[in-house]
Design a protein around this motif. Structure first.
Motif, PDB file in Angstrom:
ATOM      1  N   THR A 192     -61.824  50.032  10.420  1.00  0.00           N
ATOM      2  CA  THR A 192     -60.887  50.843   9.639  1.00  0.00           C
ATOM      3  C   THR A 192     -60.316  51.944  10.536  1.00  0.00           C
ATOM      4  O   THR A 192     -60.976  52.416  11.465  1.00  0.00           O
ATOM      5  CB  THR A 192     -61.564  51.481   8.423  1.00  0.00           C
ATOM      6  N   THR A 193     -59.070  52.339  10.250  1.00  0.00           N
ATOM      7  CA  THR A 193     -58.382  53.337  11.069  1.00  0.00           C
ATOM      8  C   THR A 193     -57.648  54.325  10.174  1.00  0.00           C
ATOM      9  O   THR A 193     -56.997  53.929   9.207  1.00  0.00           O
ATOM     10  CB  THR A 193     -57.352  52.667  12.003  1.00  0.00           C
ATOM     11  N   TRP A 194     -57.789  55.601  10.519  1.00  0.00           N
ATOM     12  CA  TRP A 194     -57.016  56.644   9.834  1.00  0.00           C
ATOM     13  C   TRP A 194     -56.454  57.574  10.898  1.00  0.00           C
ATOM     14  O   TRP A 194     -57.187  58.270  11.589  1.00  0.00           O
ATOM     15  CB  TRP A 194     -57.903  57.431   8.861  1.00  0.00           C
ATOM     16  N   SER A 195     -55.130  57.552  11.050  1.00  0.00           N
ATOM     17  CA  SER A 195     -54.486  58.416  12.035  1.00  0.00           C
ATOM     18  C   SER A 195     -54.350  59.824  11.467  1.00  0.00           C
ATOM     19  O   SER A 195     -53.976  59.990  10.299  1.00  0.00           O
ATOM     20  CB  SER A 195     -53.106  57.864  12.409  1.00  0.00           C
ATOM     21  N   ARG A 196     -54.629  60.835  12.314  1.00  0.00           N
ATOM     22  CA  ARG A 196     -54.580  62.226  11.849  1.00  0.00           C
ATOM     23  C   ARG A 196     -53.156  62.661  11.512  1.00  0.00           C
ATOM     24  O   ARG A 196     -52.956  63.559  10.697  1.00  0.00           O
ATOM     25  CB  ARG A 196     -55.171  63.141  12.918  1.00  0.00           C
ATOM     26  N   VAL A 245     -52.492  53.584   9.104  1.00  0.00           N
ATOM     27  CA  VAL A 245     -53.694  53.449   8.278  1.00  0.00           C
ATOM     28  C   VAL A 245     -54.127  51.979   8.296  1.00  0.00           C
ATOM     29  O   VAL A 245     -53.389  51.112   7.842  1.00  0.00           O
ATOM     30  CB  VAL A 245     -53.447  53.876   6.818  1.00  0.00           C
ATOM     31  N   GLY A 246     -55.319  51.724   8.810  1.00  0.00           N
ATOM     32  CA  GLY A 246     -55.889  50.379   8.765  1.00  0.00           C
ATOM     33  C   GLY A 246     -56.977  50.354   7.710  1.00  0.00           C
ATOM     34  O   GLY A 246     -58.074  50.868   7.927  1.00  0.00           O
ATOM     35  N   MET A 247     -56.688  49.786   6.555  1.00  0.00           N
ATOM     36  CA  MET A 247     -57.608  49.834   5.428  1.00  0.00           C
ATOM     37  C   MET A 247     -58.656  48.729   5.513  1.00  0.00           C
ATOM     38  O   MET A 247     -58.458  47.713   6.174  1.00  0.00           O
ATOM     39  CB  MET A 247     -56.830  49.684   4.110  1.00  0.00           C
ATOM     40  N   HIS A 248     -59.762  48.934   4.806  1.00  0.00           N
ATOM     41  CA  HIS A 248     -60.766  47.876   4.664  1.00  0.00           C
ATOM     42  C   HIS A 248     -60.158  46.777   3.788  1.00  0.00           C
ATOM     43  O   HIS A 248     -59.545  47.066   2.757  1.00  0.00           O
ATOM     44  CB  HIS A 248     -62.020  48.444   4.001  1.00  0.00           C
ATOM     45  N   PRO A 249     -60.316  45.504   4.165  1.00  0.00           N
ATOM     46  CA  PRO A 249     -59.682  44.431   3.381  1.00  0.00           C
ATOM     47  C   PRO A 249     -60.223  44.297   1.961  1.00  0.00           C
ATOM     48  O   PRO A 249     -59.603  43.629   1.137  1.00  0.00           O
ATOM     49  CB  PRO A 249     -59.972  43.178   4.213  1.00  0.00           C
ATOM     50  N   VAL A 250     -61.371  44.915   1.660  1.00  0.00           N
ATOM     51  CA  VAL A 250     -61.904  44.820   0.305  1.00  0.00           C
ATOM     52  C   VAL A 250     -60.933  45.429  -0.706  1.00  0.00           C
ATOM     53  O   VAL A 250     -60.931  45.075  -1.879  1.00  0.00           O
ATOM     54  CB  VAL A 250     -63.292  45.503   0.210  1.00  0.00           C
ATOM     55  N   THR A 251     -60.067  46.333  -0.251  1.00  0.00           N
ATOM     56  CA  THR A 251     -59.091  46.938  -1.151  1.00  0.00           C
ATOM     57  C   THR A 251     -57.965  45.979  -1.526  1.00  0.00           C
ATOM     58  O   THR A 251     -57.319  46.143  -2.559  1.00  0.00           O
ATOM     59  CB  THR A 251     -58.431  48.166  -0.500  1.00  0.00           C
ATOM     60  N   ALA A 252     -57.697  45.000  -0.642  1.00  0.00           N
ATOM     61  CA  ALA A 252     -56.587  44.054  -0.806  1.00  0.00           C
ATOM     62  C   ALA A 252     -55.231  44.755  -0.832  1.00  0.00           C
ATOM     63  O   ALA A 252     -54.253  44.181  -1.297  1.00  0.00           O
ATOM     64  CB  ALA A 252     -56.768  43.215  -2.071  1.00  0.00           C
ATOM     65  N   HIS A 253     -55.155  45.988  -0.328  1.00  0.00           N
ATOM     66  CA  HIS A 253     -53.884  46.719  -0.419  1.00  0.00           C
ATOM     67  C   HIS A 253     -53.365  47.225   0.914  1.00  0.00           C
ATOM     68  O   HIS A 253     -52.394  47.981   0.946  1.00  0.00           O
ATOM     69  CB  HIS A 253     -54.017  47.888  -1.399  1.00  0.00           C
ATOM     70  N   GLY A 254     -53.969  46.824   2.036  1.00  0.00           N
ATOM     71  CA  GLY A 254     -53.480  47.292   3.318  1.00  0.00           C
ATOM     72  C   GLY A 254     -52.033  46.915   3.573  1.00  0.00           C
ATOM     73  O   GLY A 254     -51.221  47.740   4.003  1.00  0.00           O
ATOM     74  N   PHE A 255     -51.687  45.664   3.296  1.00  0.00           N
ATOM     75  CA  PHE A 255     -50.309  45.207   3.503  1.00  0.00           C
ATOM     76  C   PHE A 255     -49.361  45.962   2.575  1.00  0.00           C
ATOM     77  O   PHE A 255     -48.280  46.390   2.985  1.00  0.00           O
ATOM     78  CB  PHE A 255     -50.207  43.704   3.246  1.00  0.00           C
ATOM     79  N   ASN A 256     -49.768  46.141   1.309  1.00  0.00           N
ATOM     80  CA  ASN A 256     -48.908  46.825   0.345  1.00  0.00           C
ATOM     81  C   ASN A 256     -48.663  48.275   0.732  1.00  0.00           C
ATOM     82  O   ASN A 256     -47.538  48.777   0.620  1.00  0.00           O
ATOM     83  CB  ASN A 256     -49.534  46.754  -1.051  1.00  0.00           C
ATOM     84  N   GLY A 286     -48.807  49.516   3.795  1.00  0.00           N
ATOM     85  CA  GLY A 286     -47.944  49.504   4.966  1.00  0.00           C
ATOM     86  C   GLY A 286     -46.495  49.252   4.616  1.00  0.00           C
ATOM     87  O   GLY A 286     -45.582  49.906   5.136  1.00  0.00           O
ATOM     88  N   LEU A 287     -46.248  48.316   3.702  1.00  0.00           N
ATOM     89  CA  LEU A 287     -44.880  47.993   3.297  1.00  0.00           C
ATOM     90  C   LEU A 287     -44.246  49.168   2.555  1.00  0.00           C
ATOM     91  O   LEU A 287     -43.056  49.459   2.723  1.00  0.00           O
ATOM     92  CB  LEU A 287     -44.893  46.745   2.416  1.00  0.00           C
ATOM     93  N   SER A 288     -45.042  49.865   1.750  1.00  0.00           N
ATOM     94  CA  SER A 288     -44.539  51.049   1.051  1.00  0.00           C
ATOM     95  C   SER A 288     -44.145  52.137   2.039  1.00  0.00           C
ATOM     96  O   SER A 288     -43.092  52.783   1.895  1.00  0.00           O
ATOM     97  CB  SER A 288     -45.622  51.567   0.092  1.00  0.00           C
ATOM     98  N   GLY A 289     -44.973  52.348   3.077  1.00  0.00           N
ATOM     99  CA  GLY A 289     -44.643  53.338   4.095  1.00  0.00           C
ATOM    100  C   GLY A 289     -43.386  52.976   4.872  1.00  0.00           C
ATOM    101  O   GLY A 289     -42.555  53.838   5.175  1.00  0.00           O
ATOM    102  N   VAL A 290     -43.250  51.698   5.197  1.00  0.00           N
ATOM    103  CA  VAL A 290     -42.053  51.219   5.891  1.00  0.00           C
ATOM    104  C   VAL A 290     -40.810  51.472   5.044  1.00  0.00           C
ATOM    105  O   VAL A 290     -39.770  51.926   5.548  1.00  0.00           O
ATOM    106  CB  VAL A 290     -42.189  49.719   6.210  1.00  0.00           C
ATOM    107  N   ASP A 291     -40.896  51.182   3.760  1.00  0.00           N
ATOM    108  CA  ASP A 291     -39.759  51.377   2.863  1.00  0.00           C
ATOM    109  C   ASP A 291     -39.369  52.852   2.799  1.00  0.00           C
ATOM    110  O   ASP A 291     -38.185  53.201   2.827  1.00  0.00           O
ATOM    111  CB  ASP A 291     -40.116  50.846   1.475  1.00  0.00           C
ATOM    112  N   ARG A 292     -40.373  53.728   2.752  1.00  0.00           N
ATOM    113  CA  ARG A 292     -40.086  55.160   2.672  1.00  0.00           C
ATOM    114  C   ARG A 292     -39.475  55.676   3.973  1.00  0.00           C
ATOM    115  O   ARG A 292     -38.471  56.400   3.956  1.00  0.00           O
ATOM    116  CB  ARG A 292     -41.364  55.920   2.340  1.00  0.00           C
TER     117      ARG A 292
END
Length: 321
Positions: free
Chosen positions: A270-274, A289-300, A302-308
């Protein structure tokens, strides 16, 4: 000609940002270590992505959703989470009365291919593939990127979309909390006897975590999380033996399992940039942000951040900034 934006990393986050900027007058270069053929036709990697309705809307606006074959989009109608030996489940169902699903499941390589196809012939987009970044200088007067083949690229903004082990982040001097979990995730497609009903199942068992993501009729993506060494040993089994092992580890909850695609193993970090931004630079996707895959939301996420970020850049470029 100087670029407005240099995107370092040609994965889903980098491609999506380029797509978000495609409707503007921005001049964009995508820098990717892999050859362009690998972007145009990415190999299956075993990962099936759970997409929220918002993510689908973003992909549709990018022109990518329409390029994914309909029979490769699988409904995620609900989810159930089990703990230990208990037969009780924490259940999740759609919020809206007019929706019959939580989201959709699509193979990662198909999403990447669709994003590439939506951009391939765009006149304002340049591709710099087959060479890696060896140096990045981001100062108020502009950005300079040096590649390992000697190529230099200049621009107004550099965006790191180069994985949770981001070279761009390091070059910018942005600290990050990176946690190697000592576990790996094994993923592979299986056929099974019992109907999944479009329901995702996750089970936090003793000594393992297992999940089943519903795909086509009688087929699912099996996800098994174990200590690193154990995951590699299981992945090394023959297809028949792996099917037997997964059947046993799922306690036959879905009947007999048969492996229908090669297994892939991913060590978990997992990764969290300061910070997500610096002078003339930004981070998106797993680089931020590299999320744990158990959340199933890492891609979502990332895509939300890209859109913003894409929206902010588009507004700035429209003003001549």
């Amino acid at each position: 000609m100087r670029n407005h934006v240099i995107i370092i990393g040609g994965g889903p986050a980098g491609l999506a940002l380029a797509g978000r900027l495609a409707a503007t007058a921005a001049r964009v270069t995508i820098v990717e270590r892999q050859p362009i053929d690998a972007l145009a036709d990415p190999a299956p990697d075993g990962r099936d992505i759970a997409l929220t309705h918002r993510s689908v809307a973003i992909l549709r606006a990018l022109g990518a959703w329409q390029l994914i074959p309909r029979d490769e989009i699988h409904p995620l109608r609900a989810a159930r989470v089990f703990n230990g030996r208990s037969l009780l489940a924490l259940s999740f169902a759609p919020d809206a009365a007019d929706s019959d699903r939580l989201g959709h499941l699509v193979a990662n390589n198909l999403i990447r291919r669709a994003l590439f196809d939506a951009l391939a012939d765009h006149p304002q987009l340049a591709w710099q593939c087959g060479a890696g970044v060896v140096e990045l200088n981001a100062r108020r007067e502009g950005v300079r990127v040096l590649l390992d083949d000697g190529t230099q690229i200049t621009g107004d903004l550099a965006v790191g979309a180069d994985s949770r082990f981001s070279f761009v982040r390091d070059q910018l001097g942005i600290a990050a909390d990176c946690t190697r979990l000592g576990k790996s995730m094994l993923v592979c497609r299986v056929a099974h006897d019992m109907d999944h009903g479009g329901v995702a199942t996750e089970w936090f068992d003793h000594g393992q975590t297992v999940a089943l993501l519903p795909l086509g009729e009688g087929q699912s993506s099996a996800v098994l999380t174990l200590a690193d060494g154990a995951a590699k040993r299981v992945a090394a089994l023959s297809s028949d033996r792996l099917g037997e092992e997964l059947t046993r580890r799922f306690h036959r909850r879905f009947g007999t399992m048969r492996v229908i695609a090669p297994a892939h193993v991913y060590p978990l970090t997992t990764t969290w940039s300061r910070h997500f931004a610096a002078i003339r630079a930004a981070l998106v996707g797993d680089a931020a942000v590299g999320m744990h895959p158990v959340t199933a939301h890492g891609f979502n996420l990332g895509l939300s951040g890209v859109d913003r970020l894409g929206g902010l850049l588009a507004a700035t470029i429209a003003r001549g900034g």
